[in-house]
Design a protein around this motif. Sequence first.
Motif, PDB file in Angstrom:
ATOM      1  N   GLN A 436     -85.881  37.285-134.412  1.00  0.00           N
ATOM      2  CA  GLN A 436     -87.011  38.127-134.770  1.00  0.00           C
ATOM      3  C   GLN A 436     -86.539  39.554-134.975  1.00  0.00           C
ATOM      4  O   GLN A 436     -86.036  40.193-134.051  1.00  0.00           O
ATOM      5  CB  GLN A 436     -88.084  38.081-133.680  1.00  0.00           C
ATOM      6  CG  GLN A 436     -89.420  38.694-134.075  1.00  0.00           C
ATOM      7  CD  GLN A 436     -90.453  38.504-132.992  1.00  0.00           C
ATOM      8  OE1 GLN A 436     -90.216  38.812-131.825  1.00  0.00           O
ATOM      9  NE2 GLN A 436     -91.622  37.981-133.357  1.00  0.00           N
ATOM     10  N   GLN A 440     -90.271  41.738-138.449  1.00  0.00           N
ATOM     11  CA  GLN A 440     -90.951  40.479-138.167  1.00  0.00           C
ATOM     12  C   GLN A 440     -91.837  40.603-136.935  1.00  0.00           C
ATOM     13  O   GLN A 440     -92.917  40.009-136.874  1.00  0.00           O
ATOM     14  CB  GLN A 440     -89.929  39.358-137.965  1.00  0.00           C
ATOM     15  CG  GLN A 440     -89.263  38.879-139.243  1.00  0.00           C
ATOM     16  CD  GLN A 440     -88.237  37.788-138.985  1.00  0.00           C
ATOM     17  OE1 GLN A 440     -87.512  37.819-137.990  1.00  0.00           O
ATOM     18  NE2 GLN A 440     -88.172  36.826-139.873  1.00  0.00           N
ATOM     19  N   LYS A 441     -91.380  41.365-135.948  1.00  0.00           N
ATOM     20  CA  LYS A 441     -92.182  41.534-134.729  1.00  0.00           C
ATOM     21  C   LYS A 441     -93.484  42.269-135.040  1.00  0.00           C
ATOM     22  O   LYS A 441     -94.540  41.934-134.495  1.00  0.00           O
ATOM     23  CB  LYS A 441     -91.375  42.313-133.684  1.00  0.00           C
ATOM     24  CG  LYS A 441     -92.001  42.284-132.289  1.00  0.00           C
ATOM     25  CD  LYS A 441     -91.067  42.864-131.268  1.00  0.00           C
ATOM     26  CE  LYS A 441     -91.654  42.742-129.855  1.00  0.00           C
ATOM     27  NZ  LYS A 441     -91.767  41.337-129.429  1.00  0.00           N
ATOM     28  N   ARG A 444     -95.678  39.814-136.523  1.00  0.00           N
ATOM     29  CA  ARG A 444     -95.851  38.631-135.675  1.00  0.00           C
ATOM     30  C   ARG A 444     -95.312  37.376-136.374  1.00  0.00           C
ATOM     31  O   ARG A 444     -95.970  36.333-136.418  1.00  0.00           O
ATOM     32  CB  ARG A 444     -97.316  38.452-135.269  1.00  0.00           C
ATOM     33  CG  ARG A 444     -97.850  39.568-134.396  1.00  0.00           C
ATOM     34  CD  ARG A 444     -99.212  39.233-133.813  1.00  0.00           C
ATOM     35  NE  ARG A 444     -99.176  38.008-133.006  1.00  0.00           N
ATOM     36  CZ  ARG A 444     -98.728  37.938-131.757  1.00  0.00           C
ATOM     37  NH1 ARG A 444     -98.224  39.032-131.176  1.00  0.00           N
ATOM     38  NH2 ARG A 444     -98.762  36.819-131.095  1.00  0.00           N
ATOM     39  N   CYS A 446     -91.594  34.941-137.035  1.00  0.00           N
ATOM     40  CA  CYS A 446     -90.389  34.561-136.302  1.00  0.00           C
ATOM     41  C   CYS A 446     -89.630  33.500-137.096  1.00  0.00           C
ATOM     42  O   CYS A 446     -90.218  32.741-137.876  1.00  0.00           O
ATOM     43  CB  CYS A 446     -90.763  34.020-134.925  1.00  0.00           C
ATOM     44  SG  CYS A 446     -89.353  33.680-133.855  1.00  0.00           S
ATOM     45  N   SER A 467     -95.879  33.757-135.036  1.00  0.00           N
ATOM     46  CA  SER A 467     -95.496  33.651-133.621  1.00  0.00           C
ATOM     47  C   SER A 467     -96.375  32.659-132.869  1.00  0.00           C
ATOM     48  O   SER A 467     -95.911  31.960-131.962  1.00  0.00           O
ATOM     49  CB  SER A 467     -95.575  35.033-132.962  1.00  0.00           C
ATOM     50  OG  SER A 467     -94.693  35.939-133.589  1.00  0.00           O
ATOM     51  N   ILE A 485     -91.346  36.368-127.714  1.00  0.00           N
ATOM     52  CA  ILE A 485     -92.231  36.690-128.832  1.00  0.00           C
ATOM     53  C   ILE A 485     -93.661  36.965-128.368  1.00  0.00           C
ATOM     54  O   ILE A 485     -94.492  37.341-129.137  1.00  0.00           O
ATOM     55  CB  ILE A 485     -92.246  35.555-129.875  1.00  0.00           C
ATOM     56  CG1 ILE A 485     -92.748  34.268-129.229  1.00  0.00           C
ATOM     57  CG2 ILE A 485     -90.886  35.347-130.463  1.00  0.00           C
ATOM     58  CD1 ILE A 485     -92.925  33.137-130.214  1.00  0.00           C
TER      59      ILE A 485
END
Length: 485
Positions: A436, A440-441, A444, A446, A467, A485
């Motif tokens: 991640q 991407q975090k 949300r 992954c 996620s 995550i």
Amino acid sequence: MYHEHPLRILRYSAKNIWLLIFPLIRGLNAFLQDANRFVSWVRGAWFDIAILGAILIFGLIRWYCSRIKLTEDSIVHFDGVIVRLRTDMPYKNLSTVTAERPFYLLPMRGVRMKCDTSAGIFNSTDMKLLVSEKVCAEIMTHVPDIKADKRINGLPKPNLLSVILFSIFFSSGFSGTVYIVALMFKGGDIAREMITASINRITEETTKHMGRLIMKIPGAVIGVGVFFIAAWTLSFLVNILRYARFGFECDPACMKIRCGIFHRREYRISTSHINYADMRQNLIMKLLGAVTVNISCAGYGSNKRHLPVLLPIKREKTIGRELEKTGIYRVAPNQFRPALTGWLNYVYIPIWVLVLLIPAHRMISYVMPQFYDLSSFFALMFSIPAVWTFFVKCAAFATSGVAICDDVMIIRCCKFTSFHTVTAARSKLVKIELEQTVFQKLGRRCTISFWFEGEEHRKFRVKGLHSRDVNKIAEALDYDVNTLI
């Protein structure tokens, strides 16, 4: 007790071929220092004969000490002279037993046998033997075989057309060769025109002297193109010979595969040792609904020149439920798909290539205007694979995903330009890996990777999943990933 084939003596002797350096040194010394060179060399020929005899005797001793014993439960190989080595392989632990009959061993009735288990790394073969037909037949009577009363009927049958199509799509450098040939043929003309125009601007005299060199450019480039065509054609013909007469049969416990014309191969595979099935496609095959089914099993397809193919090109809808009895499960629709915001995870590389090509071309044309034509040509040629990759990744985004049905996992993903549909029992899963990035975090999203049992470490990545879906996948597989995550 059985011995290996007497031809093995030569193989064992070859390991001491370095001893021939002493006759070579003596021969060179005789020819350099003695006027009557031939007579001097003949007088000392006993030394050369002794060296050759020592090499052959050592090979004979190694062959005599190499013995094969078949017990009720295992095959045992004794090897070594001073240091004795005993390899004991229970029949129940054998993943794949291979019997190869190359055309050059047929007159001597020799067979190369390989026995593999799930132990080991780097696809190494656990036991290699060179035996006679008689010993091979005796060994095969102890190896698990298909039982006639349990044979599975209704399996898809490969035909010559499927082998030909398989050889076309999976011969090395198929699309790359076509592309390079186009580059070479067209690039030669452009290079000649560009260089000729530049020389004409300089002086007519220079053009006269350089004309011969310029005219050689297309010939050399075309020669390279012809080379790539010949290389692919050779690869295609080799694959035809390698996979022709392809056939397989199986029962719930054992699978038997045969293929080849001049180099016949027979594989006996324990179905319980199959790690996963991999249905491979490229974009053209995907559009046509065709697949080739590969399997991951120790000892089968361990050589990079041989693909672990179970079914050459077949229509995906014709692969029935009969294969499920061997542990190769039928695919199911995706339960978890990439999020819509994960589209860029798939296509960002070809997009960057296409975006950077135009300013790169303009910069080269501005700094060196005499290379405008050549720069335009290469910008166009580099854009072709970028556009193709863009469409491949779009198809990957639309089809990738994960499904978990009872004890079966189905993973759809894309590696480079190849599509993979992997089916495996959950018990074959070794680990999952999550990736991640910061971006991407924030979204949300992954990337999840799946690792399965096998000598070769391979992972299958599904990018751009939400996620929330990753948590559901991990929970279904009894993994806890909430802390990440």
